[in-house]
Design a protein around this motif. Structure first.
Motif, PDB file in Angstrom:
ATOM      1  N   ARG A 208      -7.232   3.207 -12.329  1.00  0.00           N
ATOM      2  CA  ARG A 208      -6.153   3.411 -11.502  1.00  0.00           C
ATOM      3  C   ARG A 208      -4.775   3.061 -11.965  1.00  0.00           C
ATOM      4  N   LYS A 209      -4.171   2.158 -11.995  1.00  0.00           N
ATOM      5  CA  LYS A 209      -3.453   2.554 -12.472  1.00  0.00           C
ATOM      6  C   LYS A 209      -2.936   2.827 -14.173  1.00  0.00           C
ATOM      7  N   ARG A 210      -4.341   2.869 -15.299  1.00  0.00           N
ATOM      8  CA  ARG A 210      -3.210   4.143 -15.735  1.00  0.00           C
ATOM      9  C   ARG A 210      -3.172   5.553 -15.450  1.00  0.00           C
ATOM     10  N   ILE A 211      -3.802   6.238 -13.962  1.00  0.00           N
ATOM     11  CA  ILE A 211      -2.862   7.677 -13.189  1.00  0.00           C
ATOM     12  C   ILE A 211      -1.864   6.776 -12.808  1.00  0.00           C
ATOM     13  N   LEU A 212      -1.633   6.479 -12.646  1.00  0.00           N
ATOM     14  CA  LEU A 212      -0.262   6.005 -11.827  1.00  0.00           C
ATOM     15  C   LEU A 212       0.402   6.075 -13.022  1.00  0.00           C
ATOM     16  N   LEU A 213       0.259   5.138 -14.202  1.00  0.00           N
ATOM     17  CA  LEU A 213       1.212   5.250 -15.128  1.00  0.00           C
ATOM     18  C   LEU A 213       1.798   6.418 -15.689  1.00  0.00           C
ATOM     19  N   LYS A 214       0.233   7.364 -16.028  1.00  0.00           N
ATOM     20  CA  LYS A 214       1.173   8.881 -16.456  1.00  0.00           C
ATOM     21  C   LYS A 214       2.052   9.345 -15.589  1.00  0.00           C
ATOM     22  N   ILE A 215       1.916   9.459 -14.317  1.00  0.00           N
ATOM     23  CA  ILE A 215       2.586  10.418 -12.708  1.00  0.00           C
ATOM     24  C   ILE A 215       3.745   9.617 -13.102  1.00  0.00           C
ATOM     25  N   LEU A 216       4.335   8.307 -13.269  1.00  0.00           N
ATOM     26  CA  LEU A 216       5.053   8.018 -13.777  1.00  0.00           C
ATOM     27  C   LEU A 216       5.923   7.826 -14.967  1.00  0.00           C
ATOM     28  N   LYS A 217       5.286   8.619 -16.526  1.00  0.00           N
ATOM     29  CA  LYS A 217       5.850   8.673 -17.194  1.00  0.00           C
ATOM     30  C   LYS A 217       6.481   9.910 -17.574  1.00  0.00           C
ATOM     31  N   GLU A 218       5.189  11.124 -16.679  1.00  0.00           N
ATOM     32  CA  GLU A 218       5.983  12.700 -16.346  1.00  0.00           C
ATOM     33  C   GLU A 218       7.209  12.842 -15.860  1.00  0.00           C
ATOM     34  N   LYS A 219       7.655  11.805 -14.676  1.00  0.00           N
ATOM     35  CA  LYS A 219       8.820  12.038 -14.376  1.00  0.00           C
ATOM     36  C   LYS A 219      10.073  12.378 -14.920  1.00  0.00           C
ATOM     37  N   ASP A 220      10.221  13.120 -15.324  1.00  0.00           N
ATOM     38  CA  ASP A 220      11.420  13.599 -16.070  1.00  0.00           C
ATOM     39  C   ASP A 220      13.021  12.909 -15.555  1.00  0.00           C
ATOM     40  N   GLU A 224      16.224   3.425 -13.184  1.00  0.00           N
ATOM     41  CA  GLU A 224      16.440   1.917 -13.384  1.00  0.00           C
ATOM     42  C   GLU A 224      14.690   1.846 -12.646  1.00  0.00           C
ATOM     43  N   SER A 225      13.915   2.368 -11.414  1.00  0.00           N
ATOM     44  CA  SER A 225      13.200   2.557 -10.384  1.00  0.00           C
ATOM     45  C   SER A 225      11.741   2.356 -11.331  1.00  0.00           C
ATOM     46  N   ARG A 226      11.962   3.554 -11.977  1.00  0.00           N
ATOM     47  CA  ARG A 226      10.659   4.557 -12.482  1.00  0.00           C
ATOM     48  C   ARG A 226      10.899   3.233 -14.006  1.00  0.00           C
ATOM     49  N   LEU A 227      11.694   3.046 -14.957  1.00  0.00           N
ATOM     50  CA  LEU A 227      11.787   2.003 -16.041  1.00  0.00           C
ATOM     51  C   LEU A 227      11.584   1.027 -15.531  1.00  0.00           C
ATOM     52  N   CYS A 228      11.246   0.473 -14.670  1.00  0.00           N
ATOM     53  CA  CYS A 228      11.196  -0.925 -14.209  1.00  0.00           C
ATOM     54  C   CYS A 228       9.324  -0.860 -13.870  1.00  0.00           C
ATOM     55  N   LEU A 229       9.253  -0.139 -13.682  1.00  0.00           N
ATOM     56  CA  LEU A 229       8.062   0.639 -13.131  1.00  0.00           C
ATOM     57  C   LEU A 229       6.333   0.165 -13.761  1.00  0.00           C
ATOM     58  N   VAL A 230       6.949   0.989 -14.539  1.00  0.00           N
ATOM     59  CA  VAL A 230       6.660   1.390 -16.233  1.00  0.00           C
ATOM     60  C   VAL A 230       6.385   0.453 -17.010  1.00  0.00           C
ATOM     61  N   HIS A 231       7.687  -0.040 -17.040  1.00  0.00           N
ATOM     62  CA  HIS A 231       7.326  -1.869 -17.780  1.00  0.00           C
ATOM     63  C   HIS A 231       6.262  -2.580 -17.108  1.00  0.00           C
ATOM     64  N   SER A 232       6.517  -2.663 -16.079  1.00  0.00           N
ATOM     65  CA  SER A 232       4.913  -3.598 -15.702  1.00  0.00           C
ATOM     66  C   SER A 232       4.149  -3.090 -15.462  1.00  0.00           C
ATOM     67  N   LEU A 284       9.309   0.559  -3.774  1.00  0.00           N
ATOM     68  CA  LEU A 284       8.386   1.100  -2.742  1.00  0.00           C
ATOM     69  C   LEU A 284       8.658   2.337  -1.986  1.00  0.00           C
ATOM     70  N   ASP A 285      10.148   2.432  -2.006  1.00  0.00           N
ATOM     71  CA  ASP A 285      10.435   3.963  -1.250  1.00  0.00           C
ATOM     72  C   ASP A 285      10.481   4.591  -2.701  1.00  0.00           C
ATOM     73  N   TYR A 286      10.937   4.463  -3.990  1.00  0.00           N
ATOM     74  CA  TYR A 286      10.497   5.097  -4.912  1.00  0.00           C
ATOM     75  C   TYR A 286       9.714   5.168  -5.273  1.00  0.00           C
ATOM     76  N   LEU A 287       8.325   4.802  -4.693  1.00  0.00           N
ATOM     77  CA  LEU A 287       6.889   4.510  -5.664  1.00  0.00           C
ATOM     78  C   LEU A 287       6.936   5.468  -4.999  1.00  0.00           C
ATOM     79  N   CYS A 288       6.896   5.517  -3.736  1.00  0.00           N
ATOM     80  CA  CYS A 288       6.080   6.909  -2.598  1.00  0.00           C
ATOM     81  C   CYS A 288       6.848   7.938  -2.649  1.00  0.00           C
ATOM     82  N   TYR A 289       7.943   8.220  -2.429  1.00  0.00           N
ATOM     83  CA  TYR A 289       8.251   9.352  -2.736  1.00  0.00           C
ATOM     84  C   TYR A 289       8.102  10.007  -3.974  1.00  0.00           C
TER      85      TYR A 289
END
Length: 291
Positions: A208-220, A224-232, A284-289
């Motif tokens: 399930r975390k891999r799915i979230l990671l895939k979604i975040l990595k596909e964002k262009d 900094e919020s995205r990069l921090c979430l991807v790294h974590s 959380l705001d960036y994640l939900c958006y």
């Protein structure tokens, strides 16, 4: 019971074509064939002790075997004239009787006749479709859902007797330090031992975390919020992979005791989980958006 449709508005899928029977195994095959012919994947529940490919299969069943209902579901995805092609967790396979599909070894192939006895004892099936009405409401629920996930991990609900989130990881560390349990210990009232249940749950959570990671990595974007979430997420998934590989190696080499070396893996997981959920809460705001 005739084929019918069930719409559970609390879910994001609609259960359709529900069918239930006893002592009508041949008819159950006809129902499955009809649903497959219409392009459906069929969810099937039956008495798994009577299914040859399954790990609990028994050639001779006693009274207790057939009186206790089985809650396990597997998927039948295709057929030909004589056989079904099905999917189940590979940990459930009975190696002596499991025949893999040659083009996809994770998929099993079995003659339809092999299921008739089990279907005579117990048979339920359904198909699913997207619940578009409920799915359309999902974006407005993201804050609520992610907050619930974070609260579940941090254990803010102290009334429950069921461990969840970080408390589960702490319990594994405790077991490893005390060497109190072994991977081949049976789980009461479940067709699992510690290894199979742990690996199933750990893998499901990591996927399930891999799915979230895939979604975040596909964002262009270079947020900094995205990069921090991807790294974590990457750190967390890597820590889980070490633990999953560790218990798998111990299982196949029959080193069943949970020891302090494995406990260190779970200590690392705890650190990366804490970090991940702190980042999720902060972003959380960036994640939900984004999702």
């Amino acid at each position: 019971m005739e084929l019918n449709e069930i719409n559970d508005a609390s879910n994001y899928v609609i259960k359709k074509n529900r069918f239930e029977s006893r002592d009508r195994g041949e008819e159950a095959l006809e129902v499955i064939d009809s649903l497959l012919d219409k392009g459906n994947v069929v969810f099937v529940n039956t008495l798994m002790k009577a299914v040859p490919y399954y790990k609990t299969y028994k050639k001779e069943l006693n009274k207790d075997d057939v009186e206790l209902a089985d809650s396990h579901y597997f998927l039948i995805v295709d057929k030909d004239d004589e056989r079904y092609y099905y999917l189940d967790n590979y940990l459930n396979h009975n190696k002596a009787n499991f025949t893999p599909y040659e083009k996809n070894k994770s998929m099993g192939v079995a003659n339809k006749a092999e299921f008739v006895q089990a279907f005579n004892y117990q048979f339920r099936c359904f198909t699913i479709d997207i619940n578009a009405k409920e799915l359309a409401k999902l974006p407005g629920r993201f804050h609520e859902l992610f907050n619930a996930i974070i609260e579940n991990y941090k254990g803010t609900d102290s009334k429950s007797d069921i461990l969840s989130g970080r408390k589960v990881i702490e319990k594994y560390i405790e077991y490893c330090d005390s060497r109190a349990i072994k991977l081949d210990d049976a789980i009461p009232r479940r067709d699992h031992n510690v290894y199979s249940l742990s690996r199933t749950i750990f893998t499901r959570s990591t996927d399930r975390k891999r799915i979230l990671l895939k979604i975040l990595k596909e964002k262009d974007d270079s947020e900094e919020s995205r990069l921090c979430l991807v790294h974590s997420l990457e750190r967390n998934i890597a820590s889980w992979e070490l633990a999953i590989n560790g218990i798998t190696k111990r299982h196949f080499t029959k080193q069943y005791v949970l020891d302090r070396q494995l406990g260190q893996c779970f200590s690392n997981i705890l650190e990366t989980e804490d970090s991940l959920y702190d980042v999720m809460e902060t972003e959380l705001d960036y994640l939900c958006y984004t999702v």
